[in-house]
Design a protein around this motif. Structure first.
Motif, mmCIF file in Angstrom:
data_model
loop_
_atom_site.group_PDB
_atom_site.id
_atom_site.type_symbol
_atom_site.label_atom_id
_atom_site.label_comp_id
_atom_site.label_asym_id
_atom_site.label_seq_id
_atom_site.Cartn_x
_atom_site.Cartn_y
_atom_site.Cartn_z
ATOM 1 N N VAL A 1 -0.953 11.776 0.132
ATOM 2 C CA VAL A 1 -0.111 10.584 0.032
ATOM 3 C C VAL A 1 0.514 10.265 1.386
ATOM 4 O O VAL A 1 0.509 9.112 1.831
ATOM 5 N N ASP A 2 1.015 11.271 2.067
ATOM 6 C CA ASP A 2 1.635 11.061 3.374
ATOM 7 C C ASP A 2 0.621 10.541 4.391
ATOM 8 O O ASP A 2 0.945 9.699 5.236
ATOM 9 N N ILE B 1 0.836 -1.198 0.000
ATOM 10 C CA ILE B 1 0.000 0.000 0.000
ATOM 11 C C ILE B 1 0.869 1.245 0.000
ATOM 12 O O ILE B 1 0.596 2.217 -0.712
ATOM 13 N N ASP B 2 1.944 1.223 0.768
ATOM 14 C CA ASP B 2 2.884 2.338 0.802
ATOM 15 C C ASP B 2 3.460 2.591 -0.594
ATOM 16 O O ASP B 2 3.542 3.732 -1.048
ATOM 17 N N GLN B 3 3.828 1.536 -1.295
ATOM 18 C CA GLN B 3 4.383 1.668 -2.643
ATOM 19 C C GLN B 3 3.337 2.189 -3.629
ATOM 20 O O GLN B 3 3.654 3.018 -4.486
ATOM 21 N N ILE B 4 2.122 1.719 -3.503
ATOM 22 C CA ILE B 4 1.049 2.192 -4.386
ATOM 23 C C ILE B 4 0.790 3.672 -4.136
ATOM 24 O O ILE B 4 0.673 4.462 -5.079
ATOM 25 N N ALA B 5 0.703 4.055 -2.877
ATOM 26 C CA ALA B 5 0.479 5.467 -2.544
ATOM 27 C C ALA B 5 1.606 6.327 -3.111
ATOM 28 O O ALA B 5 1.357 7.397 -3.685
ATOM 29 N N ILE C 1 -6.202 6.155 -13.492
ATOM 30 C CA ILE C 1 -5.370 5.044 -13.032
ATOM 31 C C ILE C 1 -4.837 4.312 -14.243
ATOM 32 O O ILE C 1 -5.580 3.686 -14.990
ATOM 33 N N ASP C 2 -3.545 4.428 -14.416
ATOM 34 C CA ASP C 2 -2.849 3.800 -15.533
ATOM 35 C C ASP C 2 -2.531 2.359 -15.154
ATOM 36 O O ASP C 2 -2.041 2.109 -14.060
ATOM 37 N N PRO C 3 -2.771 1.383 -16.022
ATOM 38 C CA PRO C 3 -2.486 -0.005 -15.662
ATOM 39 C C PRO C 3 -1.015 -0.279 -15.354
ATOM 40 O O PRO C 3 -0.697 -1.275 -14.746
ATOM 41 N N LEU C 4 -0.131 0.602 -15.731
ATOM 42 C CA LEU C 4 1.285 0.395 -15.476
ATOM 43 C C LEU C 4 1.763 1.031 -14.184
ATOM 44 O O LEU C 4 2.937 0.949 -13.853
ATOM 45 N N VAL C 5 0.867 1.658 -13.441
ATOM 46 C CA VAL C 5 1.259 2.326 -12.187
ATOM 47 C C VAL C 5 1.595 1.295 -11.155
ATOM 48 O O VAL C 5 0.981 0.340 -10.932
ATOM 49 N N ALA D 1 3.375 5.763 -5.677
ATOM 50 C CA ALA D 1 3.263 5.819 -7.134
ATOM 51 C C ALA D 1 2.324 6.938 -7.594
ATOM 52 O O ALA D 1 2.445 7.435 -8.715
ATOM 53 N N PHE D 2 1.421 7.357 -6.721
ATOM 54 C CA PHE D 2 0.483 8.425 -7.063
ATOM 55 C C PHE D 2 0.926 9.798 -6.563
ATOM 56 O O PHE D 2 0.179 10.765 -6.631
#
Length: 58
Positions: A24-25, A8-12, A54-58, A14-15
């Motif tokens: 994000v923080d 989840i941290d990595q996904i956040a 939301i890009d499928p490559l994110v 990425a945005f």
């Protein structure tokens, strides 16, 4: 952090360029404190509210 919290941290992170840094923080702090479900729900809310594509490559 659990594996889920790390993901989840990595996904956040990425945005970060599409959401403001404070949002994000905020999501990352939830994940860091073991609130993975709340972190994911909050991230989804932010993405929907801001209309972030939301890009499928994110």
């Amino acid at each position: 952090m659990t594996t889920l919290a790390v993901q989840i941290d990595q996904i956040a992170e990425a945005f970060r360029r599409r959401l403001d840094a404070e949002s994000v923080d905020f999501v990352r702090r939830y994940a860091l404190h073991g609130e993975s479900r709340l972190a994911l729900e909050t991230l989804c809310d932010y993405l929907c509210e801001e209309g972030v594509p939301i890009d499928p490559l994110v």
